[in-house]
Structure formats: structure tokens, C-alpha cells
Scaffold this motif. Structure first.
Motif, PDB file in Angstrom:
ATOM      1  N   THR A  64      48.843  44.657  46.020  1.00 58.88           N
ATOM      2  CA  THR A  64      47.752  44.082  45.230  1.00 58.88           C
ATOM      3  C   THR A  64      47.943  44.354  43.753  1.00 58.88           C
ATOM      4  N   GLU A  65      48.369  45.562  43.405  1.00 52.95           N
ATOM      5  CA  GLU A  65      48.608  45.903  41.998  1.00 52.95           C
ATOM      6  C   GLU A  65      49.734  45.050  41.408  1.00 52.95           C
ATOM      7  N   ASN A  66      50.809  44.888  42.160  1.00 52.86           N
ATOM      8  CA  ASN A  66      51.923  44.059  41.697  1.00 52.86           C
ATOM      9  C   ASN A  66      51.494  42.604  41.551  1.00 52.86           C
ATOM     10  N   PHE A  67      50.638  42.152  42.481  1.00 57.01           N
ATOM     11  CA  PHE A  67      50.128  40.788  42.441  1.00 57.01           C
ATOM     12  C   PHE A  67      49.294  40.571  41.184  1.00 57.01           C
ATOM     13  N   ALA A  68      48.431  41.514  40.868  1.00 57.11           N
ATOM     14  CA  ALA A  68      47.588  41.404  39.668  1.00 57.11           C
ATOM     15  C   ALA A  68      48.451  41.361  38.414  1.00 57.11           C
ATOM     16  N   SER A  69      49.498  42.167  38.366  1.00 55.66           N
ATOM     17  CA  SER A  69      50.382  42.206  37.206  1.00 55.66           C
ATOM     18  C   SER A  69      51.135  40.892  37.035  1.00 55.66           C
ATOM     19  N   SER A  70      51.698  40.372  38.131  1.00 60.67           N
ATOM     20  CA  SER A  70      52.440  39.110  38.048  1.00 60.67           C
ATOM     21  C   SER A  70      51.511  37.954  37.714  1.00 60.67           C
ATOM     22  N   LEU A  71      50.287  38.002  38.240  1.00 64.61           N
ATOM     23  CA  LEU A  71      49.309  36.958  37.950  1.00 64.61           C
ATOM     24  C   LEU A  71      48.957  36.947  36.460  1.00 64.61           C
ATOM     25  N   SER A  72      48.779  38.127  35.892  1.00 65.89           N
ATOM     26  CA  SER A  72      48.471  38.242  34.470  1.00 65.89           C
ATOM     27  C   SER A  72      49.609  37.689  33.617  1.00 65.89           C
ATOM     28  N   ASN A  73      50.839  38.010  33.983  1.00 67.72           N
ATOM     29  CA  ASN A  73      52.000  37.527  33.227  1.00 67.72           C
ATOM     30  C   ASN A  73      52.114  36.005  33.294  1.00 67.72           C
ATOM     31  N   LEU A  74      51.909  35.450  34.487  1.00 64.79           N
ATOM     32  CA  LEU A  74      51.979  33.997  34.646  1.00 64.79           C
ATOM     33  C   LEU A  74      50.887  33.297  33.853  1.00 64.79           C
ATOM     34  N   ALA A  75      49.673  33.854  33.901  1.00 65.02           N
ATOM     35  CA  ALA A  75      48.551  33.246  33.181  1.00 65.02           C
ATOM     36  C   ALA A  75      48.801  33.248  31.679  1.00 65.02           C
ATOM     37  N   CYS A  76      49.338  34.350  31.170  1.00 65.92           N
ATOM     38  CA  CYS A  76      49.605  34.433  29.732  1.00 65.92           C
ATOM     39  C   CYS A  76      50.706  33.471  29.301  1.00 65.92           C
ATOM     40  N   GLN A  77      51.611  33.138  30.226  1.00 68.35           N
ATOM     41  CA  GLN A  77      52.675  32.187  29.911  1.00 68.35           C
ATOM     42  C   GLN A  77      52.150  30.753  29.865  1.00 68.35           C
ATOM     43  N   ARG A  78      51.142  30.468  30.700  1.00 65.51           N
ATOM     44  CA  ARG A  78      50.679  29.083  30.850  1.00 65.51           C
ATOM     45  C   ARG A  78      49.359  28.792  30.148  1.00 65.51           C
ATOM     46  N   GLU A  79      48.655  29.804  29.761  1.00 67.78           N
ATOM     47  CA  GLU A  79      47.434  29.632  28.978  1.00 67.78           C
ATOM     48  C   GLU A  79      47.682  30.108  27.545  1.00 67.78           C
ATOM     49  N   VAL A  80      46.778  29.783  26.646  1.00 69.63           N
ATOM     50  CA  VAL A  80      46.862  30.342  25.302  1.00 69.63           C
ATOM     51  C   VAL A  80      46.667  31.853  25.426  1.00 69.63           C
ATOM     52  N   ARG A  81      47.692  32.600  25.051  1.00 67.18           N
ATOM     53  CA  ARG A  81      47.677  34.044  25.304  1.00 67.18           C
ATOM     54  C   ARG A  81      46.434  34.723  24.734  1.00 67.18           C
ATOM     55  N   SER A  82      46.064  34.358  23.530  1.00 66.19           N
ATOM     56  CA  SER A  82      44.903  35.007  22.899  1.00 66.19           C
ATOM     57  C   SER A  82      43.625  34.720  23.687  1.00 66.19           C
ATOM     58  N   ASP A  83      43.500  33.502  24.243  1.00 66.42           N
ATOM     59  CA  ASP A  83      42.321  33.163  25.040  1.00 66.42           C
ATOM     60  C   ASP A  83      42.255  34.012  26.305  1.00 66.42           C
ATOM     61  N   PHE A  84      43.409  34.139  26.972  1.00 62.57           N
ATOM     62  CA  PHE A  84      43.394  34.887  28.235  1.00 62.57           C
ATOM     63  C   PHE A  84      43.241  36.384  27.974  1.00 62.57           C
ATOM     64  N   ASN A  85      43.840  36.885  26.915  1.00 65.35           N
ATOM     65  CA  ASN A  85      43.669  38.299  26.571  1.00 65.35           C
ATOM     66  C   ASN A  85      42.212  38.608  26.241  1.00 65.35           C
ATOM     67  N   LYS A  86      41.548  37.666  25.605  1.00 64.32           N
ATOM     68  CA  LYS A  86      40.122  37.830  25.298  1.00 64.32           C
ATOM     69  C   LYS A  86      39.309  37.942  26.580  1.00 64.32           C
ATOM     70  N   PHE A  87      39.684  37.125  27.581  1.00 71.02           N
ATOM     71  CA  PHE A  87      38.991  37.191  28.872  1.00 71.02           C
ATOM     72  C   PHE A  87      39.243  38.535  29.555  1.00 71.02           C
ATOM     73  N   GLN A  88      40.473  39.014  29.500  1.00 72.78           N
ATOM     74  CA  GLN A  88      40.784  40.297  30.121  1.00 72.78           C
ATOM     75  C   GLN A  88      39.971  41.428  29.490  1.00 72.78           C
ATOM     76  N   GLU A  89      39.826  41.372  28.168  1.00 74.98           N
ATOM     77  CA  GLU A  89      39.010  42.386  27.476  1.00 74.98           C
ATOM     78  C   GLU A  89      37.546  42.264  27.884  1.00 74.98           C
ATOM     79  N   TRP A  90      37.041  41.037  27.972  1.00 68.68           N
ATOM     80  CA  TRP A  90      35.652  40.812  28.399  1.00 68.68           C
ATOM     81  C   TRP A  90      35.428  41.354  29.805  1.00 68.68           C
ATOM     82  N   LEU A  91      36.388  41.099  30.695  1.00 70.52           N
ATOM     83  CA  LEU A  91      36.264  41.562  32.078  1.00 70.52           C
ATOM     84  C   LEU A  91      36.279  43.083  32.138  1.00 70.52           C
ATOM     85  N   GLY A  92      37.075  43.691  31.274  1.00 72.03           N
ATOM     86  CA  GLY A  92      37.113  45.152  31.231  1.00 72.03           C
ATOM     87  C   GLY A  92      35.785  45.750  30.817  1.00 72.03           C
TER      88      GLY A  92
END
Length: 593
Positions: free
Chosen positions: A375-403
Motif C-alpha cells: 500500500t505504501e509503495n502504491f501511494a508513492s507510485s500514484l503520487s509520482n504518476l499524478a505529478c507527471q500528468r497533472e500540473v505539479r503545483s496543483d497536485f502538490n497543493k492538494f497533497q498539502e491540503w489533505l495533510g
């Protein structure tokens, strides 16, 4: 020049590809095709005489020790200088138009249309006209032609014989076109080899198809699953177990993972050949890689368990402790200790009830655990894929909000839930699910709702009561709005994995985005975390993850349960195969008496 009988029988036996050349040598040895034959030979000999040291320049040179001939493939422009448009001073738009309207561009478009229609006659007419008019063919031109010819070779003949004529024509001209491609020094790629492999199988020569795959590796072209298909299915059709298993092993060495069609073909081959150990092995590979089988594979499995060979195989007594150790080591649902029991199998099509109990044999299926590290590896790979295909700053903002606002017990794919059985987006339906999940939550916390910006700023969102709902969710820190141009799938999926929560969506997650996540872990994760929604006249119903894993299961007592893709337990019960036989005393029980 190459003189004399340089392709001797002893030389041919040293190389599978030279064997391949000898099979197509007769048409090549005509006076007009002699250069093609020599080119093919030199092209092959290069892979054994000199390593490729100048890949950066994309050049392939064959330097024979005798110095008799040299062949070079170069990825330079394949458009004739005389016919190529002068685009030096043009805008990009004008350049594209000029390329599109050039003879090569027009030919490309027309061939693409032939490919869509499966029109081999028109494709070959275009090819002949292009050759007559001196139009230089590119790799794409040749690949489309080979694809059309190979597809027609694979077609079944119809009553009027049209397809049979197409097939014969495609086979004859396909090899001719491939020979011309090599003569023109046009670089072949994976698509080229795969199409020629299909042509080889059409002439009932899977050995040639397999040789071509081997040559791909020699030239640094990674084979794909489709590259192996012609050889594998060809050997399976001929009942050649040794060669089919060799192709399967070669796939593994190349890191190519088979899917259900390949495993199903291998399974049928093994059943027909009475290879009982292979049948056992392939059933477990289906369990790992496919999980739920199609009706065609279901029939093969059923035929196996109904067979005399299946009744005769198996141990009468076994060590229960070893079987249980195997189950624990494998994570549950299988033991891998071989066929247990003896005698005729009782085989039935059945269903599994909501508690995971088989309606045929009353055995309870298990829920297979997921390793937390996966599950941890899945979350990490998912984050990397999302940052590659989405605007990185937008997705990083979401990750901070979720935190800051997480974790959540549940995440809702808002767009999907609001449209289930609805013509227009329903905030009422979405709010019903929100309230239901809040009541179910141990902490009574509101679930996270993911909605695209367009869903919260227009249409039904402007209605006062819906505005009020959005404000309530936003004030509770339970609403996240994805920015314009984003794919909200990445957001709700990441939130679910990161929070280790449940996900409410009817999205089956089968498109390209989810294929990026792999075929091994993701289906297991989805099965344990997805809540689906059912809406009827009786109201709204949440279908929780099943208390058992929907995957091929091998039980401690030797019975098997195989799920099919028929039925989804949402609109219709899923169909299962149950294979059991009379219980026998295990080694443990004999010792205890």
C-alpha cells in the motif's frame, strides 16, 4: 559481391534467422531480388559479428569479416529531396499543411483509411502506384501495409471466398513488401516484426514467427505481448507443447507478462496434452494475473475438472501442516502444494452469498490480506504518476491540503455519485451518500467529497439549497475542488490510498489511467476499498466491499473456486465454478487416530 553457394546447410543450422531466410529464399533469389536477400543476410550477420556501438547516431552497420558487403540502416528522412516541400521560410501551420499535402502525406492518409476499413486491395494498389511514381515510403507507410496484409491473413474465410482471396493476396504481397522495406533500408520496429510474425503464422510457420521475436531482442527492440502472440498461439494451435512453453519462457525472460488469452491458450494446450503439472501451474498464474476469468476460459477449466485425467491426479494423504504453512506464506486463498485428494470432481456453476459462503459446497471463501508495504509503495507510485500528468503545483497543493484536513474514513467520487441513474447532476443524491457514510463512520466524521471546479460553480450548483450544501461541506473541511483542466480521478484515488479509507464510486477504473497502476496490486486494493452505489425505486443502497476476495481460490482441503466476469453482484450475482471431491483423510488425521 557475395558469390557462390554462400548459404550452406551447415551455416543455416547455426542460426534460426538463417533458417527463416532459407524459407523465404526462393522468391528472393530471382535476379531482381538478389540484393534484398544479401541485405537480409548482412543485416542478420551484423548481430553476431559486431556490437552496435553508435546507437546515438541511430545507425546500424554490418561489417562482415570477409569485407564482402555492408548494410546500414539510418533514421534519416525518408522523403525524397526532390519531392519534399521547401519549408524553410514557412510557419509551423504552413509546414504541417505542406507535409500533409505532399505525395507522401497524401499516401499516408489514404493508407490509414485502408487500415481502418481493412481494405487490402486498395492498400496494395496505392503501394504499387507509389512505387511506380517514385514516392519514397517511410516506416509508417510500410508498417500500415504490413498490418493490413497480416490482418487479412488472420481473417477466417467467408462463404463467397472473398476473405480467402484477401488472405492469400495479403500473404503473398506481405512478404514482398517486407523484402522491399529492407531493400530500401527503412528501419524496422516492433510493429514491423509483429506484422511479419503474423504473416509467418498465416503460412502455418510459428517457428518463423518465434525467430523474428528473437531477432527483435538481438537488435535492441523490446518485444511486446503482441509480438509473442503469433508464435504462441501458432504453436498452441498445432499442439506443440515444447515450443509453446519455450515461447512462454522467452516472454518471462523479456519481462513480458501474459494476459488471459495467452494463459487460456496455454491452459487448453496443457489440458489436451494431459500435462497435469502444467495445468496446476497455469491455474495459479491465472489466479495471480487474471483473478476472474471469461466464459471461454471458464469452459476450459470446467472441461479439465470433468476429465478422467483430473480424477486420476492427486495425493490421497497429505501433511496438513505443510498445506497450512503454504497458505500463510502465500497470504491466504491458496497453498501451492499440488493437487490434493483423489477421485472424480464434483463441478458446478454456482454463486457466493453475501457472507462469502459457496452455495454449492458450503465452504467459506477467504479475504486475502494486502501487505502494508504494498500500500505504501502504491501511494508513492500514484503520487509520482499524478505529478507527471497533472500540473505539479496543483497536485502538490492538494497533497498539502489533505495533510491539514485528513485523514478521512471515506472519499466520494462526487461527479460519479451525483450522476448514478440520473440525467442531470443530483446534489440531493450526493448528499444522501454523504449523510449515510457519516452515520457509518466510527468517528461520525463527514467523508471527503471531490468535485471538479465546474461542478461547484455552474448549473445545479447555483440553486440556493445546493449552494448551502456546498458551503456546509466546505466549512467542515470535507470538500475539495479540483482546478480547471485537471483529471479529478487522480485526486480521489490518491486521497483514498493516502488515508487508507473507503472509496465510493461506480467507476470500474479500467481506462488507460488505471492501467498505468499495474495489473497485480491495484485490483486487489480496489476490491477491498471500493463501495458501489445502487439506486432503485426502493431507494439508495451502498454495496460494501465483499468479506471475501473475488479471485481464484484453492482451499486447504483441495477444492477450487473460480470466479467469472459474468455478473458483478450489483445488477446480477457473479457466477463461480466450484470444483470439489470427496474428502479423504489427511496424513495429520491418520497419525492422530
Amino acid at each position: 559481391m557475395l558469390r557462390g553457394n554462400f548459404l550452406t546447410p551447415s551455416l543455416i543450422r547455426t542460426s534460426p534467422f538463417l533458417t527463416f531466410l532459407s524459407k523465404i529464399s526462393l522468391p528472393l533469389m530471382h535476379q531482381s531480388n538478389c540484393h534484398t536477400y544479401r541485405s537480409l543476410l548482412c543485416w542478420h550477420m551484423h548481430s553476431f559479428t559486431k556490437p552496435i556501438t553508435d546507437i546515438k547516431q541511430n545507425r546500424f552497420s554490418a561489417d562482415l569479416t570477409t569485407g564482402l558487403c555492408t548494410l546500414a540502416f539510418s533514421k534519416k528522412s525518408t522523403v525524397n529531396e526532390s519531392s519534399a516541400p521547401n519549408t524553410g521560410t514557412m510557419s509551423n501551420k504552413s509546414k504541417k499543411k505542406a507535409r500533409r499535402e505532399s505525395p507522401e502525406g497524401v499516401l499516408r492518409h489514404k493508407l490509414d483509411m485502408c487500415s481502418k476499413r481493412g481494405d487490402v486491395f486498395e492498400a496494395l494498389r496505392l503501394y504499387d502506384d507509389a512505387r511506380s511514381n517514385g514516392i519514397t515510403l517511410s516506416q509508417h507507410h510500410y508498417n500500415v501495409l504490413l498490418y493490413v496484409c497480416s490482418c487479412k491473413c488472420g481473417s477466417e474465410s467467408s462463404e463467397n471466398g472473398d476473405r480467402e482471396n484477401d488472405s492469400n493476396l495479403g500473404l503473398k504481397r506481405g512478404f514482398e513488401i517486407f523484402q522491399q522495406m529492407i531493400t530500401d533500408k527503412v528501419d524496422p520496429n516492433e510493429a514491423t516484426f509483429t506484422s511479419v510474425a503474423r504473416l509467418a503464422v498465416a503460412k502455418e510457420d510459428p517457428e518463423m514467427a518465434f525467430d523474428l521475436v528473437k531477432q527483435m531482442k538481438s537488435f535492441g527492440i523490446p518485444p511486446k505481448l503482441r509480438s509473442y502472440g503469433p508464435a504462441l498461439f501458432g504453436f498452441c494451435k498445432l499442439g506443440n507443447t515444447d515450443k509453446a512453453y519455450e515461447v512462454d519462457a522467452h516472454m518471462g525472460e523479456s519481462g513480458v507478462v501474459p494476459e488471459e488469452p495467452e494463459l487460456s491458450a496455454l491452459l487448453k494446450l496443457s489440458v489436451d496434452a494431459k500435462k497435469v503439472d502444467k495445468v496446476y501451474e497455469i491455474l495459479h498464474r491465472l489466479r495471480t494475473l487474471v483473478r476472474q476469468v471469461s466464459e471461454s476460459t471458464f469452459k476450459i477449466i470446467k472441461d479439465w475438472f470433468d476429465s478422467v485425467d483430473a480424477a486420476e491426479i492427486g495425493v490421497l494423504n497429505w501433511d496438513v501442516s505443510k498445506v497450512r504453512e503454504g497458505i500463510v506464506r502465500g497470504g491466504g486463498g491458496w497453498h501451492g502444494q499440488g493437487w490434493l485428494g483423489s477421485g472424480k470432481w464434483r463441478v458446478e456453476r454456482t454463486q457466493i452469498d453475501e457472507n462469502g459462503v459457496c452455495c454449492s459446497c458450503n465452504e467459506r471463501l477467504v479475504c486475502i490480506d494486502i501487505d502494508p508495504r504494498e500500500t505504501e509503495n502504491f501511494a508513492s507510485s500514484l503520487s509520482n504518476l499524478a505529478c507527471q500528468r497533472e500540473v505539479r503545483s496543483d497536485f502538490n497543493k492538494f497533497q498539502e491540503w489533505l495533510g491539514r484536513h485528513g485523514p478521512f474514513d471515506a472519499v466520494i467520487d462526487g461527479a460519479n455519485v451525483g450522476l448514478v441513474n440520473q440525467h442531470n447532476f443530483s446534489f440531493y443524491q450526493l448528499n444522501t451518500v454523504v449523510n449515510r457514510l457519516r452515520q457509518m463512520s466510527p468517528s461520525k466524521r463527514m467523508p471527503l467529497v471531490i468535485l471538479h471546479k465546474g461542478r461547484v460553480s455552474g448549473g445545479p450548483a447555483q440553486i440556493p439549497k445546493n449552494k448551502k450544501l456546498l458551503d456546509i461541506w466546505r466549512d467542515a473541511g470535507a470538500l475539495y475542488t479540483t482546478p480547471p483542466g485537471s483529471n479529478d480521478d487522480w485526486y480521489w484515488l490518491y486521497a483514498t490510498v493516502n488515508c487508507k479509507s473507503l472509496l465510493v464510486t461506480n467507476d470500474e477504473m479500467r481506462d488507460h489511467l488505471f492501467q498505468l497502476l499495474g495489473t497485480s496490486f491495484f485490483p486487489r486494493w480496489k476490491e477491498k476499498h471500493q463501495i458501489r452505489l445502487s439506486v432503485s425505486r426502493d431507494g439508495l443502497n451502498l454495496l460494501m466491499p465483499p468479506p471475501y476476495s473475488i479471485v481464484i481460490q484453492e482451499s486447504e482441503n483441495g477444492s477450487w473456486h473460480v470466479p467469472t466476469i459474468t455478473g458483478d453482484d450489483l445488477e446480477a450475482p457473479r457466477q463461480w465454478l466450484c470444483a470439489t471431491r470427496a474428502r479423504v483423510k489427511s496424513l495429520h488425521s491418520l497419525f492422530s487416530n
